[in-house]
Design a protein around this motif. Structure first.
Motif, PDB file in Angstrom:
ATOM      1  N   ASP A  38       0.825  -1.207   0.000  1.00 19.95           N
ATOM      2  CA  ASP A  38       0.000   0.000   0.000  1.00 19.95           C
ATOM      3  C   ASP A  38       0.859   1.258   0.000  1.00 19.95           C
ATOM      4  N   GLN A  39       1.989   1.226   0.717  1.00 18.11           N
ATOM      5  CA  GLN A  39       2.892   2.382   0.752  1.00 18.11           C
ATOM      6  C   GLN A  39       3.517   2.618  -0.617  1.00 18.11           C
ATOM      7  N   MET A  40       3.942   1.553  -1.292  1.00 14.36           N
ATOM      8  CA  MET A  40       4.504   1.680  -2.636  1.00 14.36           C
ATOM      9  C   MET A  40       3.467   2.292  -3.574  1.00 14.36           C
ATOM     10  N   ALA A  41       2.229   1.800  -3.490  1.00 15.58           N
ATOM     11  CA  ALA A  41       1.160   2.324  -4.342  1.00 15.58           C
ATOM     12  C   ALA A  41       0.903   3.800  -4.040  1.00 15.58           C
ATOM     13  N   ALA A  42       0.862   4.141  -2.761  1.00 10.74           N
ATOM     14  CA  ALA A  42       0.643   5.538  -2.374  1.00 10.74           C
ATOM     15  C   ALA A  42       1.773   6.424  -2.897  1.00 10.74           C
ATOM     16  N   ASP A  43       3.014   5.928  -2.824  1.00 10.40           N
ATOM     17  CA  ASP A  43       4.154   6.683  -3.351  1.00 10.40           C
ATOM     18  C   ASP A  43       3.995   6.950  -4.843  1.00 10.40           C
ATOM     19  N   GLN A  44       3.389   5.996  -5.551  1.00  7.13           N
ATOM     20  CA  GLN A  44       3.154   6.159  -6.988  1.00  7.13           C
ATOM     21  C   GLN A  44       1.854   6.902  -7.275  1.00  7.13           C
ATOM     22  N   GLY A  45       1.116   7.278  -6.240  1.00  7.89           N
ATOM     23  CA  GLY A  45      -0.140   7.994  -6.437  1.00  7.89           C
ATOM     24  C   GLY A  45      -1.268   7.106  -6.923  1.00  7.89           C
ATOM     25  N   VAL A  46      -1.204   5.827  -6.583  1.00  4.92           N
ATOM     26  CA  VAL A  46      -2.193   4.839  -7.008  1.00  4.92           C
ATOM     27  C   VAL A  46      -3.006   4.415  -5.788  1.00  4.92           C
ATOM     28  N   GLU A  47      -4.311   4.443  -5.922  1.00  2.06           N
ATOM     29  CA  GLU A  47      -5.173   4.094  -4.783  1.00  2.06           C
ATOM     30  C   GLU A  47      -5.481   2.609  -4.682  1.00  2.06           C
ATOM     31  N   HIS A  48      -5.472   1.897  -5.816  1.00  7.31           N
ATOM     32  CA  HIS A  48      -5.857   0.483  -5.806  1.00  7.31           C
ATOM     33  C   HIS A  48      -4.803  -0.349  -6.525  1.00  7.31           C
ATOM     34  N   VAL A  49      -4.357  -1.421  -5.862  1.00  8.77           N
ATOM     35  CA  VAL A  49      -3.418  -2.360  -6.461  1.00  8.77           C
ATOM     36  C   VAL A  49      -4.207  -3.601  -6.864  1.00  8.77           C
ATOM     37  N   PRO A  50      -4.183  -3.967  -8.146  1.00  9.25           N
ATOM     38  CA  PRO A  50      -4.898  -5.169  -8.578  1.00  9.25           C
ATOM     39  C   PRO A  50      -4.459  -6.395  -7.780  1.00  9.25           C
ATOM     40  N   GLU A  51      -5.391  -7.306  -7.535  1.00  8.57           N
ATOM     41  CA  GLU A  51      -5.123  -8.477  -6.705  1.00  8.57           C
ATOM     42  C   GLU A  51      -3.940  -9.299  -7.229  1.00  8.57           C
ATOM     43  N   ALA A  52      -3.822  -9.473  -8.535  1.00  6.76           N
ATOM     44  CA  ALA A  52      -2.712 -10.269  -9.072  1.00  6.76           C
ATOM     45  C   ALA A  52      -1.370  -9.597  -8.774  1.00  6.76           C
TER      46      ALA A  52
END
Length: 185
Positions: A38-52
């Motif tokens: 979740d932190q990596m995604a937030a750093d990239q400005g992404v709210e949702h990481v696909p399950e895969a």
């Protein structure tokens, strides 16, 4: 042979198990926690990481061993800066991305090649993965993260053969040999 599953986490797990069964040392990879993902995604400005994607990172998001060797990958490597570089590379190319600024950068290779998920596809459980190469183009290279994970898997059988040949020739094994289980007699 097992039937394919509709569950992306199960597909990713099955691919990983196949590669381990072929000789990848299980301990050569280290997974990330959901908080790290979740932190990596937030750093990239992404709210949702696909399950895969999340499942791949749970398996090898901290250390990927022979998987994607020589390529930046994982929760510590895929930073906001690397995403900016991927987006900048994409901006210099003709492409069919629906949401390039919202993309999730999965890998970076030597600052000119990236594997990414289009921001418009992040709501899918197992979205397509694009190959973006500076000066060359952007193409949908894999129909799903599962296909990407399988397609980027190390060929452990070939690596084992190479190690056996090196041993027969009396050569020292390379550092990566520790990531390969010896062949069972």
């Amino acid at each position: 042979m097992n039937q394919p599953t509709d569950n992306p986490s199960e597909r990713i797990d099955a691919i990983f198990e196949r590669v381990c069964a072929n000789g990848l040392r299980r301990g050569s990879v280290a997974g990330a926690s959901d908080d790290q993902i979740d932190q990596m995604a937030a750093d990239q400005g992404v709210e949702h990481v696909p399950e895969a994607v999340r499942q791949v990172l749970r398996i090898m998001g901290v250390q990927s061993g022979l998987w994607l060797a020589g390529t930046a990958f994982g929760v510590d490597a895929m930073t906001a800066e690397r995403k900016r570089h991927a987006v900048a590379t994409l901006n210099g190319l003709d492409h069919e991305f629906a949401d390039p600024r919202g993309l999730l950068a999965l890998t970076a290779h030597q600052g000119y090649a990236y594997h990414v998920v289009d921001g418009a596809d992040l709501d899918q459980d197992d979205p397509p993965v694009w190959d973006v190469v500076e000066g060359e183009g952007a193409r949908k290279a894999w129909d799903s993260v599962s296909d990407w994970f399988a397609g980027t898997a190390p060929n452990v059988a070939d690596l084992r053969d190479m190690l056996e040949m090196m041993e027969e020739m009396g050569k020292q094994p390379p550092k990566w040999a520790e990531f390969v289980e010896p062949r069972q007699s």
